[in-house]
Scaffold this motif. Structure first.
Motif, mmCIF file in Angstrom:
data_model
loop_
_atom_site.group_PDB
_atom_site.id
_atom_site.type_symbol
_atom_site.label_atom_id
_atom_site.label_comp_id
_atom_site.label_asym_id
_atom_site.label_seq_id
_atom_site.Cartn_x
_atom_site.Cartn_y
_atom_site.Cartn_z
ATOM 1 N N TYR A 57 -20.203 16.273 10.983
ATOM 2 C CA TYR A 57 -19.234 16.015 9.925
ATOM 3 C C TYR A 57 -18.366 14.835 10.356
ATOM 4 N N LEU A 58 -18.820 13.649 10.020
ATOM 5 C CA LEU A 58 -18.090 12.435 10.369
ATOM 6 C C LEU A 58 -17.105 12.140 9.253
ATOM 7 N N ILE A 59 -15.841 12.159 9.573
ATOM 8 C CA ILE A 59 -14.818 11.927 8.549
ATOM 9 C C ILE A 59 -14.057 10.643 8.867
ATOM 10 N N ASN A 60 -13.532 10.036 7.806
ATOM 11 C CA ASN A 60 -12.716 8.838 7.947
ATOM 12 C C ASN A 60 -11.243 9.215 7.871
ATOM 13 N N VAL A 61 -10.493 8.809 8.865
ATOM 14 C CA VAL A 61 -9.041 9.027 8.873
ATOM 15 C C VAL A 61 -8.400 7.811 8.219
ATOM 16 N N SER A 62 -7.782 8.026 7.060
ATOM 17 C CA SER A 62 -7.230 6.930 6.267
ATOM 18 C C SER A 62 -5.742 7.129 6.050
ATOM 19 N N PRO A 63 -4.984 6.054 5.949
ATOM 20 C CA PRO A 63 -3.542 6.185 5.687
ATOM 21 C C PRO A 63 -3.283 6.439 4.203
ATOM 22 N N GLN A 64 -2.187 7.109 3.927
ATOM 23 C CA GLN A 64 -1.773 7.337 2.548
ATOM 24 C C GLN A 64 -0.698 6.358 2.106
ATOM 25 N N VAL A 65 -0.345 5.430 3.002
ATOM 26 C CA VAL A 65 0.567 4.340 2.662
ATOM 27 C C VAL A 65 -0.006 3.055 3.234
ATOM 28 N N ALA A 66 0.364 1.933 2.649
ATOM 29 C CA ALA A 66 -0.112 0.634 3.110
ATOM 30 C C ALA A 66 0.931 -0.016 4.012
ATOM 31 N N GLY A 67 0.474 -0.886 4.890
ATOM 32 C CA GLY A 67 1.399 -1.596 5.762
ATOM 33 C C GLY A 67 0.699 -2.165 6.988
ATOM 34 N N ASP A 68 1.495 -2.880 7.785
ATOM 35 C CA ASP A 68 0.972 -3.470 9.023
ATOM 36 C C ASP A 68 0.845 -2.399 10.098
ATOM 37 N N ILE A 69 -0.258 -2.449 10.840
ATOM 38 C CA ILE A 69 -0.456 -1.528 11.966
ATOM 39 C C ILE A 69 0.317 -2.091 13.156
ATOM 40 N N THR A 92 9.334 0.452 8.644
ATOM 41 C CA THR A 92 10.602 -0.157 8.240
ATOM 42 C C THR A 92 10.786 -0.219 6.723
ATOM 43 N N PRO A 93 9.796 -0.734 5.948
ATOM 44 C CA PRO A 93 10.016 -0.791 4.484
ATOM 45 C C PRO A 93 10.265 0.587 3.877
ATOM 46 N N TYR A 94 9.590 1.587 4.375
ATOM 47 C CA TYR A 94 9.738 2.930 3.822
ATOM 48 C C TYR A 94 11.072 3.554 4.252
ATOM 49 N N GLN A 95 11.526 3.228 5.481
ATOM 50 C CA GLN A 95 12.836 3.705 5.917
ATOM 51 C C GLN A 95 13.955 3.061 5.090
ATOM 52 N N ARG A 96 13.773 1.768 4.763
ATOM 53 C CA ARG A 96 14.764 1.111 3.901
ATOM 54 C C ARG A 96 14.783 1.757 2.516
ATOM 55 N N GLU A 97 13.611 2.094 2.021
ATOM 56 C CA GLU A 97 13.551 2.762 0.723
ATOM 57 C C GLU A 97 14.283 4.096 0.774
ATOM 58 N N VAL A 98 14.138 4.820 1.860
ATOM 59 C CA VAL A 98 14.849 6.091 2.012
ATOM 60 C C VAL A 98 16.356 5.846 2.009
ATOM 61 N N ALA A 99 16.804 4.803 2.731
ATOM 62 C CA ALA A 99 18.237 4.505 2.778
ATOM 63 C C ALA A 99 18.772 4.152 1.386
ATOM 64 N N ALA A 287 10.659 10.078 2.217
ATOM 65 C CA ALA A 287 10.595 10.585 3.591
ATOM 66 C C ALA A 287 9.165 10.996 3.948
ATOM 67 N N THR A 288 8.458 11.555 2.946
ATOM 68 C CA THR A 288 7.053 11.892 3.179
ATOM 69 C C THR A 288 6.239 10.632 3.466
ATOM 70 N N GLU A 289 6.523 9.557 2.748
ATOM 71 C CA GLU A 289 5.813 8.302 3.002
ATOM 72 C C GLU A 289 6.146 7.755 4.381
ATOM 73 N N VAL A 290 7.401 7.938 4.811
ATOM 74 C CA VAL A 290 7.740 7.539 6.181
ATOM 75 C C VAL A 290 6.900 8.343 7.177
ATOM 76 N N GLU A 291 6.756 9.645 6.912
ATOM 77 C CA GLU A 291 5.933 10.476 7.788
ATOM 78 C C GLU A 291 4.473 10.057 7.727
ATOM 79 N N TYR A 292 4.033 9.577 6.553
ATOM 80 C CA TYR A 292 2.643 9.150 6.415
ATOM 81 C C TYR A 292 2.341 7.889 7.236
ATOM 82 N N THR A 293 3.369 7.180 7.671
ATOM 83 C CA THR A 293 3.103 6.015 8.521
ATOM 84 C C THR A 293 2.586 6.427 9.894
ATOM 85 N N ARG A 294 2.737 7.695 10.239
ATOM 86 C CA ARG A 294 2.200 8.226 11.490
ATOM 87 C C ARG A 294 0.794 8.771 11.205
#
Length: 448
Positions: A57-69, A92-99, A287-294
């Motif tokens: 079962y080969l799965i692809n780990v994909s991000p749920q948000v876009a951005g620079d790695i 950073t962009p997602y943290q600014r959005e949270v602020a 905040a969920t999108e910030v978590e999705y950066t991980r």
């Protein structure tokens, strides 16, 4: 007597060679016959295919948000644990959005508190204002009733007073006329000495008193008529009281209309509360999108390949890593339709990997419900009437028995499988399907 010719070694050698050759030929023939029989029996009692390979079962780990790695923490072929951080997308962009959303939430909260305070004030002030205005209206109505009663009394008293004074004037006039007649008569008699002086003086005094009484009555009539001025004054006061009632009624209506202001403020409170709720939900999403950066590993496994590297821009849903769980490895075989007879789930399988000498053992888990051609990007088109027979192949899954060589099973290795014919083993198949369900559950965790 016949003479015997002695047999020499030179004469016996060809015979021995002939016997040896025949024996060898017989042995080879028997061996070939045995091999052929074994081969035919094997083909008759087994289905063999070299269109097989080790799968997982080969799965692809994909991000749920876009951005620079900005960080990559693993390398290819590295074992990882569930929840382990694999990479980090710039948060950073997602943290600014949270602020920004938190600031908007604070503004909405302040507006809500202000609206609640204003509503509390209005809910206390409006009923009080209505009560005060209604009380003033009642006072004004009481005053109007009092003025109307006073006007009625003043009008009646004045008319009665004028009427009484008029009667007194008429009575005084009659008394004057009568006393004047006595005065004239007694005056004439006094001059003729027919009446005494005393009597004349009495008549004179009565006449003067009658005239004085007439003047007094006229004065009282004047005073009574002067009292008529009280009527318009009282009417003016009555009109003022009526105006006060009308004004009080308008004030009551205005005070009651302030209930609309209360309703508007209540709706404003509801609207501000809705905005606060929306802001909090937006903050949770951000905040969920910030978590999705991980980017974390969905389960224990091996990183088979990295598709993106440090500094790359990752799109939403684009694979960053491919990984599989080495505990869930199996063999996929595309079995020809001419080899399906006798194959059933649960049958034993000998698996010969091209990379290793000793074969692995396993069992058939299931046979596909459709051939591979049904899933081809270019399906067969027989509408033209042309037809070339091609053996169709059915996907077949084989579970490998675990032993000390299990780590040698690498997804993608070629294999040749030899499947025993038989009725199958339904009980074992149920256990195998539970294993597959567990593997599918891991795949769902990866999608989550």
């Amino acid at each position: 007597m016949t003479e015997q010719v002695p047999v020499t070694s030179e004469m016996a050698t060809p015979r021995r060679r002939k016997v040896f050759t025949i024996g060898a030929a017989l042995i080879v023939l028997l061996l070939l016959l045995a091999a052929g029989t074994t081969f035919l029996w094997s083909r008759w009692t087994h289905s063999i295919s070299n269109d097989a390979f080790v799968d997982a079962y080969l799965i692809n780990v994909s991000p749920q948000v876009a951005g620079d790695i900005v960080e990559v923490y693993v390398r290819e072929q590295q074992r990882v644990e569930a929840g382990q951080l694999l990479a980090l997308i710039d948060p950073t962009p997602y943290q600014r959005e949270v602020a920004l959303l938190e600031a908007a939430r604070d503004v909405a909260t302040a507006a809500l508190e202000k609206s609640k305070s204003e509503l509390a004030f209005l809910e206390e002030d409006v009923p009080l204002a209505i009560a005060i205005s209604e009380r003033r209206l009642q006072i004004a109505r009481d005053r109007l009733a009092e003025m109307e009663s006073a006007l009625l009394m003043v009008t009646r008293d004045v008319e009665n007073g004028v009427r009484a004074a008029s009667f007194q004037v008429e009575a005084a006039k009659a008394a004057v006329v009568l006393s004047e007649e006595d005065y004239v008569r007694y005056g004439a008699l006094y001059e003729d000495r027919s009446a005494t002086e005393r009597r004349f003086e009495v008549a004179t005094k009565s006449f003067e008193q009658a005239r004085a009484q007439l003047e007094a009555s006229r004065a009282r009539l004047g005073q009574a008529e002067a009292q008529r001025q009280r009527v318009p004054i009282t009417e003016h006061q009555r009109d003022a009281a009526r105006g006060a009632v009308e004004e009080a009624e308008r004030q009551v209506e205005v005070a009651r209309l302030r209930r609309i202001e209360v309703d508007v403020k209540r709706r404003a409170v509801v609207e501000h509360r809705r905005k606060v709720t929306e802001a909090e939900r937006a903050i949770e999403l951000a905040a969920t999108e910030v978590e999705y950066t991980r980017i974390v590993a969905p389960y224990d496994g091996i990183i088979a390949r990295k598709w993106r590297h440090l500094g790359d821009y990752a799109q939403r849903g684009e694979p960053l890593f491919s990984m599989y769980d080495p505990d869930f490895v199996f063999v996929t075989c595309h079995l020809g339709e001419d080899k399906l007879d006798g194959v059933a789930p649960g049958n034993r399988v000998s698996i010969q990997l091209e990379a290793y000498g000793e074969p692995f053992e396993g069992r058939v888990l299931w046979l596909g419900s459709a051939t591979g051609a049904n899933f081809s990007l270019l399906p067969r088109d027989l509408s033209s009437g042309e037809f070339t027979y091609v053996i169709q192949r059915v996907p077949t899954r084989i579970l490998v028995d675990r032993d000390e060589r299990w780590p040698l099973l690498i997804p993608g290795l070629s294999a040749t499988v030899r499947i025993d014919h038989g009725p199958g083993d339904p009980q074992w198949v149920e256990e195998g399907l539970r294993w597959e369900d567990r593997a599918a559950h891991l795949s769902e965790r990866a999608r989550d």
